[in-house]
Motif scaffolding. Structure first.
Motif, short mmCIF file in Angstrom:
data_model
loop_
_atom_site.label_atom_id
_atom_site.label_comp_id
_atom_site.label_asym_id
_atom_site.label_seq_id
_atom_site.Cartn_x
_atom_site.Cartn_y
_atom_site.Cartn_z
N LEU A 12 -3.51 0.28 5.55
CA LEU A 12 -3.78 -1.13 6.07
C LEU A 12 -5.40 -1.04 6.44
N GLY A 13 -6.19 -0.58 5.58
CA GLY A 13 -7.84 -0.97 5.89
C GLY A 13 -8.13 -2.22 5.48
N ARG A 14 -9.25 -2.44 4.90
CA ARG A 14 -9.76 -3.40 4.54
C ARG A 14 -9.02 -4.24 3.38
N ILE A 15 -8.40 -3.55 2.21
CA ILE A 15 -7.81 -4.34 1.39
C ILE A 15 -6.21 -4.53 1.58
N GLY A 16 -5.70 -3.65 2.42
CA GLY A 16 -4.34 -3.70 3.08
C GLY A 16 -4.06 -5.03 3.77
N SER A 35 2.45 1.22 6.68
CA SER A 35 2.32 2.49 6.98
C SER A 35 0.69 2.74 6.93
N ASP A 36 0.38 3.33 8.00
CA ASP A 36 -1.30 3.94 7.92
C ASP A 36 -1.29 5.18 8.79
N THR A 37 -2.26 5.98 8.36
CA THR A 37 -2.41 7.39 9.30
C THR A 37 -2.80 7.03 10.47
N SER A 38 -3.50 5.84 10.78
CA SER A 38 -3.91 5.62 11.89
C SER A 38 -2.70 4.67 12.73
N CYS A 73 -2.24 0.85 -0.92
CA CYS A 73 -3.48 0.27 -0.60
C CYS A 73 -4.31 1.20 0.31
N SER A 74 -3.84 2.49 -0.11
CA SER A 74 -4.35 3.63 0.83
C SER A 74 -5.71 4.02 -0.06
N PRO A 75 -6.41 4.92 0.59
CA PRO A 75 -7.83 5.52 -0.21
C PRO A 75 -7.39 5.99 -1.70
N THR A 76 -8.25 5.87 -2.67
CA THR A 76 -8.22 6.14 -3.94
C THR A 76 -7.37 7.47 -4.15
N SER A 77 -7.87 8.50 -3.47
CA SER A 77 -7.60 9.98 -3.79
C SER A 77 -5.94 10.24 -3.38
N TYR A 78 -5.36 9.24 -2.88
CA TYR A 78 -3.90 9.31 -2.60
C TYR A 78 -3.08 8.55 -3.58
N HIS A 79 -3.70 7.51 -4.48
CA HIS A 79 -2.95 6.85 -5.30
C HIS A 79 -2.01 7.46 -6.21
N MET A 80 -2.33 8.52 -6.91
CA MET A 80 -1.37 9.03 -8.11
C MET A 80 -0.20 9.61 -7.44
N CYS A 95 -0.53 -0.75 -7.06
CA CYS A 95 -1.47 0.18 -6.79
C CYS A 95 -2.67 -0.67 -6.93
N GLU A 96 -3.55 -0.36 -5.81
CA GLU A 96 -4.92 -0.84 -6.17
C GLU A 96 -5.60 0.19 -6.77
N LYS A 97 -6.94 -0.63 -7.51
CA LYS A 97 -7.76 0.37 -8.42
C LYS A 97 -8.43 1.25 -7.52
N PRO A 98 -8.87 2.43 -8.35
CA PRO A 98 -8.58 2.76 -9.53
C PRO A 98 -7.05 3.72 -9.36
N PHE A 124 -6.30 -5.11 -10.53
CA PHE A 124 -7.49 -5.47 -10.95
C PHE A 124 -7.73 -7.02 -10.95
N ASN A 125 -7.99 -7.34 -9.58
CA ASN A 125 -7.65 -8.72 -9.06
C ASN A 125 -8.76 -9.72 -9.64
N ARG A 126 -9.67 -9.54 -10.47
CA ARG A 126 -10.79 -10.37 -10.84
C ARG A 126 -10.20 -11.17 -12.15
N GLU A 161 -17.43 7.96 4.69
CA GLU A 161 -16.29 8.23 4.49
C GLU A 161 -15.57 7.75 3.23
N TYR A 162 -15.73 6.40 3.32
CA TYR A 162 -15.20 5.69 2.16
C TYR A 162 -15.61 6.18 0.74
N SER A 163 -17.16 6.58 0.58
CA SER A 163 -17.58 6.95 -0.53
C SER A 163 -16.91 8.47 -0.96
N SER A 278 -8.08 -14.98 -5.74
CA SER A 278 -7.45 -13.91 -6.91
C SER A 278 -6.39 -12.92 -6.12
N TYR A 279 -6.33 -12.72 -4.95
CA TYR A 279 -5.59 -11.84 -4.42
C TYR A 279 -4.23 -12.55 -4.07
N ILE A 280 -4.36 -13.89 -4.04
CA ILE A 280 -2.92 -14.74 -3.91
C ILE A 280 -2.44 -14.84 -5.37
N1 LIG Z 1 -9.27 -4.77 -5.41
C1 LIG Z 1 -10.16 -4.80 -4.64
O1 LIG Z 1 -11.15 -5.92 -4.33
C2 LIG Z 1 -10.56 -3.87 -3.67
C3 LIG Z 1 -11.31 -3.99 -2.37
C4 LIG Z 1 -11.70 -3.02 -1.67
C5 LIG Z 1 -10.74 -1.53 -1.94
N2 LIG Z 1 -10.20 -1.51 -2.98
C6 LIG Z 1 -9.36 -0.30 -3.02
O2 LIG Z 1 -8.28 -0.38 -2.03
C7 LIG Z 1 -8.43 1.16 -1.61
C8 LIG Z 1 -8.51 1.08 -0.25
O3 LIG Z 1 -9.88 0.71 0.10
P1 LIG Z 1 -10.21 0.01 1.57
O4 LIG Z 1 -11.25 -0.55 1.30
O5 LIG Z 1 -8.93 -0.68 2.02
O6 LIG Z 1 -10.26 1.38 2.19
P2 LIG Z 1 -10.17 1.49 4.14
O7 LIG Z 1 -10.98 2.65 4.08
O8 LIG Z 1 -10.78 0.37 4.78
O9 LIG Z 1 -8.76 1.62 4.33
C9 LIG Z 1 -7.86 2.67 3.76
C10 LIG Z 1 -6.90 2.65 4.95
O10 LIG Z 1 -5.91 3.61 4.46
C11 LIG Z 1 -5.51 4.39 5.60
N3 LIG Z 1 -4.91 5.74 5.17
C12 LIG Z 1 -5.84 7.12 4.76
N4 LIG Z 1 -5.04 7.86 4.11
C13 LIG Z 1 -3.62 7.44 3.99
C14 LIG Z 1 -2.45 7.60 3.61
N5 LIG Z 1 -2.30 8.96 2.99
N6 LIG Z 1 -1.45 7.02 3.75
C15 LIG Z 1 -1.44 5.56 4.35
N7 LIG Z 1 -2.74 5.23 4.63
C16 LIG Z 1 -3.61 5.80 4.54
C17 LIG Z 1 -6.85 4.52 6.35
O11 LIG Z 1 -6.23 4.84 7.56
C18 LIG Z 1 -7.11 3.08 6.36
O12 LIG Z 1 -6.79 2.44 7.19
C19 LIG Z 1 -9.22 1.74 -2.34
O13 LIG Z 1 -8.62 2.77 -3.44
C20 LIG Z 1 -10.17 0.94 -3.08
O14 LIG Z 1 -10.71 1.16 -4.51
C21 LIG Z 1 -9.72 -2.59 -3.68
#
Ligand SMILES: NC(=O)c1ccc[n+]([C@@H]2O[C@H](COP(=O)([O-])OP(=O)(O)OC[C@H]3O[C@@H](n4cnc5c(N)ncnc54)[C@H](O)[C@@H]3O)[C@@H](O)[C@H]2O)c1
Length: 325
Positions: A12-16, A35-38, A73-80, A95-98, A124-126, A161-163, A278-280
């Protein structure tokens, strides 16, 4: 009567938050769990959006029986891992990219599920941006396309942290542009070269990529993690009968002219504003594909193509060589 689709959102971060807003604008869906770890973020988001259930452990969303589809919409390392578990629990998945930094894992996922293109959509919202979609739809007007130029510069670098969890500039940022290059060219890449530098962070944050596609189109991608004047997103397609260009969106269309200068408003600040529509559209496409039982418009196969290119960029940068695919 229309079927109602129950959706759960993980991360539920930026993209969530952006996806939650986009989903809320649609008819015939219920967001039933987040769901979010926070814990604070999960609770606040659920309360604000009147979502009945919220969890810190994403497994609860994936195992909730009444959920039909999950948005990852979690960080990339959790997607798969989350995608696989969602598929095992018979959910439709966005699933969000990548999808993953490792293309062999993407290939293995494709091999595991023969019907994957009807079960998993990649963010791939673009592709769903009205201007980029119109550019693609108008290509015939410019004859044979020969050059694609994509400029994509963020206003400021991401947090450390994001990087750390992002997979680096090619998998995190360029991946959108690599997908756009494949989407517009409708061809497979045969040669890739990338050069890069570190100007603002410890990782590569500035890069130029050149790709030659099998159909002869040459694409140039210009990425920077920083553009002091705002979010810079442009596309140009040259053909033998003309050119198509998509310019930046401005905050407003006001221009101020004086004897010595002209001032106009700045560009939209970042992806939330620039790609709002694009997200809509992307969310609508996901729901429509499920209801009409058809393939999603951006699939794991597309993720694989973009990932192969991202990987080739990394190799090219490291070896200082042109990479043949
Ligand atoms: N399509 C787009 O335009 C776009 C834009 C930004 C980010 N993204 C992608 O979206 C993903 C998230 O990016 P973001 O910018 O929202 O990151 P972010 O750091 O703002 O948010 C990630 C959220 O996930 C939570 N989180 C961490 N581990 C988790 C887990 N195991 N389960 C559930 N939640 C967990 C964190 O607490 C945080 O709130 C990335 O893969 C990024 O590449 C896509």
């Amino acid at each position: 009567m229309e079927t109602i689709l129950n959706i759960g959102v993980i991360g539920l971060g930026r993209i969530g938050q952006i996806h939650l807003s986009a989903l809320k604008a649609l008819k015939n869906i219920n967001i039933t769990a987040v769901s979010d770890t926070s814990p604070e973020l999960a609770r606040k988001t659920a309360e604000k959006n009147r979502i009945p259930k919220f969890y810190t452990d994403y497994h609860n969303v994936l195992h909730q029986q009444d959920i039909d589809a999950v948005w990852i919409c979690s960080p990339t390392s959790y997607h798969m891992a989350q995608v696989r578990e969602a598929l095992e629990n018979n959910k439709y998945v966005f699933c969000e990219k990548p999808l993953d930094k490792d293309r062999t894992k993407i290939q293995s996922l494709i091999n595991s599920y023969p019907d994957l293109s009807r079960r998993l959509m990649i963010g791939f919202n673009r592709r769903f941006d009205p201007d980029f979609a119109a550019a693609k739809a108008s290509i015939k007007k410019i004859g044979k396309p020969t050059i694609i130029k994509i400029t994509s510069r963020d206003p400021f670098p991401p947090s450390t942290e994001y990087s750390r969890l992002s997979g680096g500039i090619y998998n995190d940022m360029s991946i959108h542009d690599l997908d756009m290059a494949c989407f517009i060219s409708e061809s497979d890449a045969e040669q890739v070269i990338a050069i890069g530098s570190k100007n603002y962070t410890k990782d590569t944050d500035t890069t130029l990529i050149t790709i030659k596609f099998k159909n002869g189109i040459i694409c140039n991608i210009d990425n920077s993690r920083k553009a002091s004047y705002g979010y810079d997103q442009r596309l140009e397609i040259l053909g033998d009968k003309g050119m198509i260009s998509v310019e930046n969106k401005r905050v407003n269309h006001l221009c101020y002219y004086s004897e010595n200068s002209m001032e106009s408003s700045v560009f939209e600040p970042f992806f939330l504003e620039r790609y709002k529509e694009s997200y809509i559209e992307e969310a609508k496409a996901f729901i429509t594909s499920i209801k009409e039982k058809k393939e999603f418009p951006s699939t794991a196969e597309d993720a694989l193509k973009a990932s192969v290119l991202a990987n080739a960029c990394e190799q090219s940068l490291e070896k200082q060589k042109l990479i043949f695919l």
